[in-house]
Scaffold this motif. Structure first.
Motif, mmCIF file in Angstrom:
data_model
loop_
_atom_site.group_PDB
_atom_site.id
_atom_site.type_symbol
_atom_site.label_atom_id
_atom_site.label_comp_id
_atom_site.label_asym_id
_atom_site.label_seq_id
_atom_site.Cartn_x
_atom_site.Cartn_y
_atom_site.Cartn_z
ATOM 1 N N ASP A 87 45.503 22.050 38.952
ATOM 2 C CA ASP A 87 44.851 21.608 40.194
ATOM 3 C C ASP A 87 45.430 22.244 41.444
ATOM 4 O O ASP A 87 45.520 21.604 42.489
ATOM 5 C CB ASP A 87 44.915 20.080 40.320
ATOM 6 N N ARG A 88 45.837 23.482 41.371
ATOM 7 C CA ARG A 88 46.384 24.170 42.536
ATOM 8 C C ARG A 88 45.722 25.542 42.689
ATOM 9 O O ARG A 88 46.377 26.521 43.021
ATOM 10 C CB ARG A 88 47.893 24.325 42.415
ATOM 11 N N ASP A 89 44.412 25.596 42.439
ATOM 12 C CA ASP A 89 43.703 26.862 42.539
ATOM 13 C C ASP A 89 43.732 27.373 43.977
ATOM 14 O O ASP A 89 43.652 26.605 44.931
ATOM 15 C CB ASP A 89 42.252 26.709 42.091
ATOM 16 N N VAL A 90 43.836 28.678 44.115
ATOM 17 C CA VAL A 90 43.825 29.349 45.400
ATOM 18 C C VAL A 90 42.498 30.090 45.511
ATOM 19 O O VAL A 90 42.078 30.771 44.566
ATOM 20 C CB VAL A 90 45.008 30.341 45.502
ATOM 21 N N THR A 91 41.837 29.964 46.647
ATOM 22 C CA THR A 91 40.558 30.626 46.848
ATOM 23 C C THR A 91 40.746 32.138 46.827
ATOM 24 O O THR A 91 41.603 32.671 47.536
ATOM 25 C CB THR A 91 39.925 30.194 48.185
ATOM 26 N N ALA A 92 39.952 32.795 45.994
ATOM 27 C CA ALA A 92 40.012 34.251 45.877
ATOM 28 C C ALA A 92 38.621 34.782 45.584
ATOM 29 O O ALA A 92 37.829 34.122 44.907
ATOM 30 C CB ALA A 92 40.975 34.658 44.760
ATOM 31 N N LEU A 93 38.320 35.958 46.093
ATOM 32 C CA LEU A 93 37.070 36.614 45.787
ATOM 33 C C LEU A 93 37.094 37.000 44.317
ATOM 34 O O LEU A 93 38.059 37.604 43.837
ATOM 35 C CB LEU A 93 36.892 37.860 46.651
ATOM 36 N N VAL A 94 36.068 36.630 43.593
ATOM 37 C CA VAL A 94 35.987 36.946 42.168
ATOM 38 C C VAL A 94 35.472 38.372 42.022
ATOM 39 O O VAL A 94 34.426 38.723 42.573
ATOM 40 C CB VAL A 94 35.054 35.940 41.432
ATOM 41 N N GLY A 95 36.223 39.194 41.310
ATOM 42 C CA GLY A 95 35.837 40.593 41.127
ATOM 43 C C GLY A 95 34.731 40.763 40.109
ATOM 44 O O GLY A 95 34.535 39.916 39.221
ATOM 45 N N ASP A 96 33.999 41.855 40.234
ATOM 46 C CA ASP A 96 32.918 42.176 39.308
ATOM 47 C C ASP A 96 33.184 43.548 38.713
ATOM 48 O O ASP A 96 32.967 44.573 39.369
ATOM 49 C CB ASP A 96 31.579 42.157 40.064
ATOM 50 N N PRO A 97 33.660 43.580 37.452
ATOM 51 C CA PRO A 97 34.010 44.877 36.856
ATOM 52 C C PRO A 97 32.815 45.814 36.713
ATOM 53 O O PRO A 97 32.983 47.024 36.670
ATOM 54 C CB PRO A 97 34.600 44.513 35.505
ATOM 55 N N SER A 98 31.597 45.290 36.655
ATOM 56 C CA SER A 98 30.422 46.163 36.518
ATOM 57 C C SER A 98 30.043 46.796 37.841
ATOM 58 O O SER A 98 29.271 47.749 37.879
ATOM 59 C CB SER A 98 29.240 45.362 35.960
#
Length: 122
Positions: A108-119
């Protein structure tokens, strides 16, 4: 009877403070349970006793996981990373791994990050 031969690999790299990080992973589930610090002696104790020992930077003393809490860690395997400056210790975890009482320190300590798209990489 203990051997006089040092079981700590010669190519293990400790930082200027004499410590290296040890990532603790549940051997069965693969969950990352915690990260703590070891010096040469803590590594030696971990490799030769079957129980995980750390160096407490705040208390400046050794602590074997579970001696006061009962939440013990039994070694199942130890690996060095490619640079030799981090250990991965696979364990059987009895009880909580985190001092807060949770199974893992990464709850329960997730940090907001842009999720990458390998495609989408060019």
């Amino acid at each position: 009877m203990m051997s006089d031969i040092d079981p700590v690999p010669n190519d293990l790299v400790f930082a200027h403070d004499g410590l290296l990080p040890a990532i603790i992973q549940d051997d069965e589930s693969g969950d990352v349970l915690m990260l703590a610090w070891m010096d040469h002696e803590a590594v030696r104790r971990t490799l030769t006793t079957g129980r995980v020992t750390f160096w407490s930077r705040s208390r400046r003393e050794y602590w074997r996981k579970g001696d006061t809490s009962g939440h013990r860690q039994y070694v199942r395997g130890v690996a060095m990373d490619c640079d030799g400056d981090t250990l991965l210790v696979r364990v059987v975890q009895i009880g909580a791994a985190c001092h807060t009482g949770t199974r893992t320190c990464f709850t329960d300590r997730d940090v907001t990050a842009l999720v990458g798209d390998p495609s989408g990489d060019a």
